[in-house]
Design an enzyme around this catalytic site. Structure first.
Site, short mmCIF file in Angstrom:
data_model
loop_
_atom_site.label_atom_id
_atom_site.label_comp_id
_atom_site.label_asym_id
_atom_site.label_seq_id
_atom_site.Cartn_x
_atom_site.Cartn_y
_atom_site.Cartn_z
N SER A 1 -53.49 -1.38 -16.42
CA SER A 1 -52.33 -0.91 -15.63
C SER A 1 -51.05 -1.54 -16.15
O SER A 1 -51.08 -2.40 -17.04
CB SER A 1 -52.52 -1.24 -14.14
OG SER A 1 -52.25 -2.60 -13.90
N SER B 1 -42.61 -14.69 -18.46
CA SER B 1 -41.74 -14.02 -17.49
C SER B 1 -40.38 -14.70 -17.54
O SER B 1 -40.29 -15.90 -17.86
CB SER B 1 -42.32 -14.17 -16.08
OG SER B 1 -41.37 -13.76 -15.12
N TYR C 1 -45.99 -19.20 -9.56
CA TYR C 1 -45.83 -18.18 -10.62
C TYR C 1 -44.91 -18.74 -11.70
O TYR C 1 -45.25 -18.73 -12.89
CB TYR C 1 -45.26 -16.89 -10.02
CG TYR C 1 -45.17 -15.77 -11.05
CD1 TYR C 1 -46.33 -15.21 -11.59
CD2 TYR C 1 -43.93 -15.32 -11.51
CE1 TYR C 1 -46.26 -14.21 -12.55
CE2 TYR C 1 -43.86 -14.32 -12.46
CZ TYR C 1 -45.02 -13.76 -12.98
OH TYR C 1 -44.95 -12.78 -13.94
N THR D 1 -44.51 -2.03 -12.01
CA THR D 1 -45.97 -2.12 -12.20
C THR D 1 -46.62 -2.48 -10.86
O THR D 1 -45.94 -2.55 -9.84
CB THR D 1 -46.32 -3.22 -13.22
OG1 THR D 1 -46.08 -4.49 -12.61
CG2 THR D 1 -45.54 -3.11 -14.52
N1 LIG Z 1 -44.05 -6.32 -13.87
C1 LIG Z 1 -43.13 -7.24 -13.99
O1 LIG Z 1 -42.03 -7.11 -13.44
C2 LIG Z 1 -43.40 -8.48 -14.81
C3 LIG Z 1 -42.33 -9.34 -15.08
C4 LIG Z 1 -42.55 -10.48 -15.84
C5 LIG Z 1 -43.81 -10.74 -16.35
N2 LIG Z 1 -44.84 -9.90 -16.07
C6 LIG Z 1 -46.15 -10.25 -16.63
O2 LIG Z 1 -46.68 -9.13 -17.31
C7 LIG Z 1 -48.11 -9.17 -17.31
C8 LIG Z 1 -48.66 -7.84 -16.87
O3 LIG Z 1 -48.32 -7.63 -15.50
P1 LIG Z 1 -48.07 -6.19 -14.87
O4 LIG Z 1 -46.73 -6.24 -14.25
O5 LIG Z 1 -48.40 -5.12 -15.81
O6 LIG Z 1 -49.13 -6.27 -13.66
P2 LIG Z 1 -50.33 -5.32 -13.22
O7 LIG Z 1 -49.92 -3.90 -13.24
O8 LIG Z 1 -50.79 -5.92 -11.92
O9 LIG Z 1 -51.43 -5.56 -14.35
C9 LIG Z 1 -52.12 -6.77 -14.44
C10 LIG Z 1 -53.21 -6.62 -15.51
O10 LIG Z 1 -53.85 -7.90 -15.64
C11 LIG Z 1 -55.24 -7.71 -15.58
N3 LIG Z 1 -55.91 -8.88 -15.01
C12 LIG Z 1 -55.63 -9.54 -13.86
N4 LIG Z 1 -56.49 -10.57 -13.69
C13 LIG Z 1 -57.31 -10.56 -14.77
C14 LIG Z 1 -58.40 -11.35 -15.19
N5 LIG Z 1 -58.86 -12.38 -14.45
N6 LIG Z 1 -59.02 -11.05 -16.35
C15 LIG Z 1 -58.61 -10.01 -17.10
N7 LIG Z 1 -57.60 -9.20 -16.77
C16 LIG Z 1 -56.96 -9.47 -15.61
C17 LIG Z 1 -55.46 -6.47 -14.73
O11 LIG Z 1 -56.69 -5.88 -15.12
P3 LIG Z 1 -57.91 -5.52 -14.12
O12 LIG Z 1 -58.07 -4.04 -14.20
O13 LIG Z 1 -59.06 -6.23 -14.73
O14 LIG Z 1 -57.53 -6.01 -12.75
C18 LIG Z 1 -54.28 -5.60 -15.14
O15 LIG Z 1 -54.60 -4.84 -16.29
C19 LIG Z 1 -48.47 -10.36 -16.39
O16 LIG Z 1 -48.78 -11.48 -17.19
C20 LIG Z 1 -47.22 -10.59 -15.59
O17 LIG Z 1 -47.11 -11.91 -15.13
C21 LIG Z 1 -44.67 -8.79 -15.31
#
Ligand SMILES: NC(=O)c1ccc[n+]([C@@H]2O[C@H](COP(=O)([O-])OP(=O)(O)OC[C@H]3O[C@@H](n4cnc5c(N)ncnc54)[C@H](OP(=O)(O)O)[C@@H]3O)[C@@H](O)[C@H]2O)c1
Length: 274
Positions: free
Chosen positions: A20, A138, A151, A186
């Site tokens: 995702s 982040s 976080y 996301t």
């Molecule tokens: N969105 C933002 O605004 C933002 C901003 C700064 C940084 N980030 C960083 O970007 C990255 C991606 O986040 P996102 O926003 O795309 O969130 P998201 O849509 O919630 O996706 C999170 C992903 O991480 C995987 N995941 C979670 N726990 C896991 C585990 N124990 N083992 C393997 N996979 C795991 C999930 O896969 P499953 O299908 O296995 O659950 C999912 O594919 C994160 O590191 C987040 O901190 C996001």
């Protein structure tokens, strides 16, 4: 390597958390760019092949699962050129109300998870004499954000780990890159860990800050914007150590923190969330 008609710039890219959000966008964008892409998901069984890329079952909190997934990719593709540590969890709650088990869960996913992945891929990268590791941190790594302390702490820890690793593996032809995204649209906010209970004393401040955070307009950014930056990093022969993919007040705050006296910056942060 099983791909025979791959373009010459094609790299084997392993992306954790490809189910995702940012990870899925990276899988789609990098596959469309011509790379051989392996995403991961905890619900995936073994190795699955979708139209444009592959998915591998893997949980970053489980060392055996990490090692098995990396072995599967190496067996299928023969090498790993790029590792993107993207899988991550959010967490919210007053620091006083977060119990150590909950804190461990976020550190285990956001810090020890990438560490497990890096340990698993580094032997192959060292043997190749090349590789790129991109750690998705982040913009929050730069500040202790109210009610998101763990976080911020997990991403700051990941940044320091990346910095140290970079100095250790440059001699093997391996580059380590930190990417600090601002807010993208996301599932991260809904999936955030929360304490079972928020104490009476902290509730007003916490609820107000969460209201401000929830109303943030920045969440509308398309994850593909970040995926395009990642594609450029992979194409670059000499990527920078840190990329900040944020705009407006988020990016400006990094500079302000460097310029302003500590308490003045803290007051500014508190005012934003009050
Ligand atoms: N969105 C933002 O605004 C933002 C901003 C700064 C940084 N980030 C960083 O970007 C990255 C991606 O986040 P996102 O926003 O795309 O969130 P998201 O849509 O919630 O996706 C999170 C992903 O991480 C995987 N995941 C979670 N726990 C896991 C585990 N124990 N083992 C393997 N996979 C795991 C999930 O896969 P499953 O299908 O296995 O659950 C999912 O594919 C994160 O590191 C987040 O901190 C996001």
């Amino acid at each position: 390597m099983t791909t025979t008609n791959a373009p010459s710039f094609s790299k084997v890219v392993l992306i954790t958390g490809g189910t995702s959000g940012l990870g899925r966008s990276m899988c789609e964008r990098l596959a469309a760019t011509g790379h051989r892409v392996y995403g991961t998901g905890r619900q995936v069984k073994g190795l699955e092949t979708l139209n444009a890329y592959h998915m591998v079952g893997m949980d970053v909190t489980d060392t055996a699962s990490v090692n098995a997934a990396v072995a599967l990719v190496l067996q299928d593709a023969g090498r790993i050129d790029v590792l993107i540590n993207n899988a991550g969890l959010g967490i919210q709650g007053p620091v006083e109300d977060i119990d150590p088990e909950l804190a461990h869960q976020v550190m285990n996913t956001n810090v020890y998870g990438p560490h497990r992945m890096m340990r698993a891929v580094l032997p192959a990268m060292r043997a190749q004499g090349s590789g790129v590791i991109i750690n998705i941190s982040s913009i929050a790594a730069n500040f202790g954000l109210p009610y998101r302390g763990f976080y911020s702490a997990s991403k700051a820890a990941l940044d320091r780990l990346s910095e140290a690793l970079s100095t250790e593996v440059a001699r093997f032809g391996i580059q380590v890159v930190t990417v600090q995204p601002g807010e993208f649209n996301t599932n991260i906010a809904t999936a955030r860990l929360r304490p079972k209970q928020v104490s009476e004393a902290h509730r007003p401040g916490y609820e107000k800050a969460m209201e401000v955070l929830g109303g943030s307009m920045h969440y509308s950014r398309d994850p593909d914007e970040l995926a395009r930056v990642i594609a450029r990093i992979i194409a670059s022969p000499r990527p920078r150590t840190v990329y900040r993919v944020a705009e407006g007040v988020q990016k400006m705050s990094v500079l302000l923190k460097k310029l302003l006296p500590g308490r003045m910056f803290e007051r500014m942060v508190r005012k934003h969330y009050e």
